[in-house]
Design an enzyme around this catalytic site. Structure first.
Site, short mmCIF file in Angstrom:
data_model
loop_
_atom_site.label_atom_id
_atom_site.label_comp_id
_atom_site.label_asym_id
_atom_site.label_seq_id
_atom_site.Cartn_x
_atom_site.Cartn_y
_atom_site.Cartn_z
N ARG A 58 0.69 -1.16 0.13
CA ARG A 58 0.04 -0.22 -0.09
C ARG A 58 0.77 1.18 0.23
O ARG A 58 0.46 2.24 -0.24
CB ARG A 58 -1.01 0.01 1.22
CG ARG A 58 -2.11 -0.92 1.05
CD ARG A 58 -3.17 -0.99 1.94
NE ARG A 58 -2.53 -1.39 3.24
CZ ARG A 58 -2.50 -2.62 3.84
NH1 ARG A 58 -2.71 -3.54 3.10
NH2 ARG A 58 -1.75 -2.96 4.89
N GLU A 95 6.51 -9.34 15.10
CA GLU A 95 5.97 -9.87 16.47
C GLU A 95 5.81 -11.39 16.40
O GLU A 95 5.92 -11.91 17.48
CB GLU A 95 4.76 -9.12 16.55
CG GLU A 95 4.55 -7.82 16.61
CD GLU A 95 4.28 -7.18 15.14
OE1 GLU A 95 3.29 -7.45 14.42
OE2 GLU A 95 5.24 -6.79 14.45
#
Length: 171
Positions: A58, A95
């Protein structure tokens, strides 16, 4: 214009408990997109970049037209194996595991002023990796920008360049 009025929150995407901020609703509104691009251009112009580096995917939607508007070059920071020709890359921690970001080996010249552009800054891992990769390629990374910042995730703390965002969400 309040750009938040044109960004849709999608609950439980891509997994339960995540609120996804969808910019497609902004992009399909010509007035909102023009306003967003004008505001981003004002922010970026102050850094006098030679090149804008868009973060897959994006970030490409913002960086490419912004580069055209500002008369800058545009380069892509992509996931492993997506760019033709010789590339340089950087593995980085997420993460939930690791990932890799790459750039074409000849995408930037040593000393070129680069601003990194993405749609959203969350934890800062990908943007930080992109900045590090560009510095490894001997670019002068002068700033990073995003349309949206999720301030509660404190991603800007992982960046070692000035960072600016047009819209911030605190939760």
């Amino acid at each position: 214009m309040n750009l938040k009025d044109h960004i849709r929150g999608v609950p439980d995407f891509p997994k339960p408990g995540i609120l996804f901020y969808d910019i497609s609703t902004l992009l399909r509104n010509a007035d909102a997109w023009q306003v967003a691009m004008g505001r981003l251009a004002s922010v970026v112009r102050a850094y006098q970049p030679d090149v804008l580096a868009g973060v897959e995917s994006r970030g490409f939607l913002l960086a490419a037209p912004l580069a055209l508007k500002l008369g800058c070059g545009f380069v892509m920071l992509r996931k492993r194996g997506k760019l033709p020709g010789a590339t340089i890359g950087l593995d980085y921690d997420l993460e939930y595991g690791t990932d890799r970001i790459e750039i074409q080996a000849d995408a930037v010249k040593p000393g070129q002023r680069v601003v990194v552009v993405d749609d959203l800054l969350a934890t800062g891992g990908t943007m930080s990796a992109g900045i590090s990769l560009l510095k490894h390629a001997q670019a002068d990374v002068v700033a990073a920008i995003a349309l949206i910042e999720l301030t509660f995730l404190q991603g800007r703390g992982r960046l070692d360049v000035p960072f600016e965002a047009l819209v911030q969400y605190d939760q």
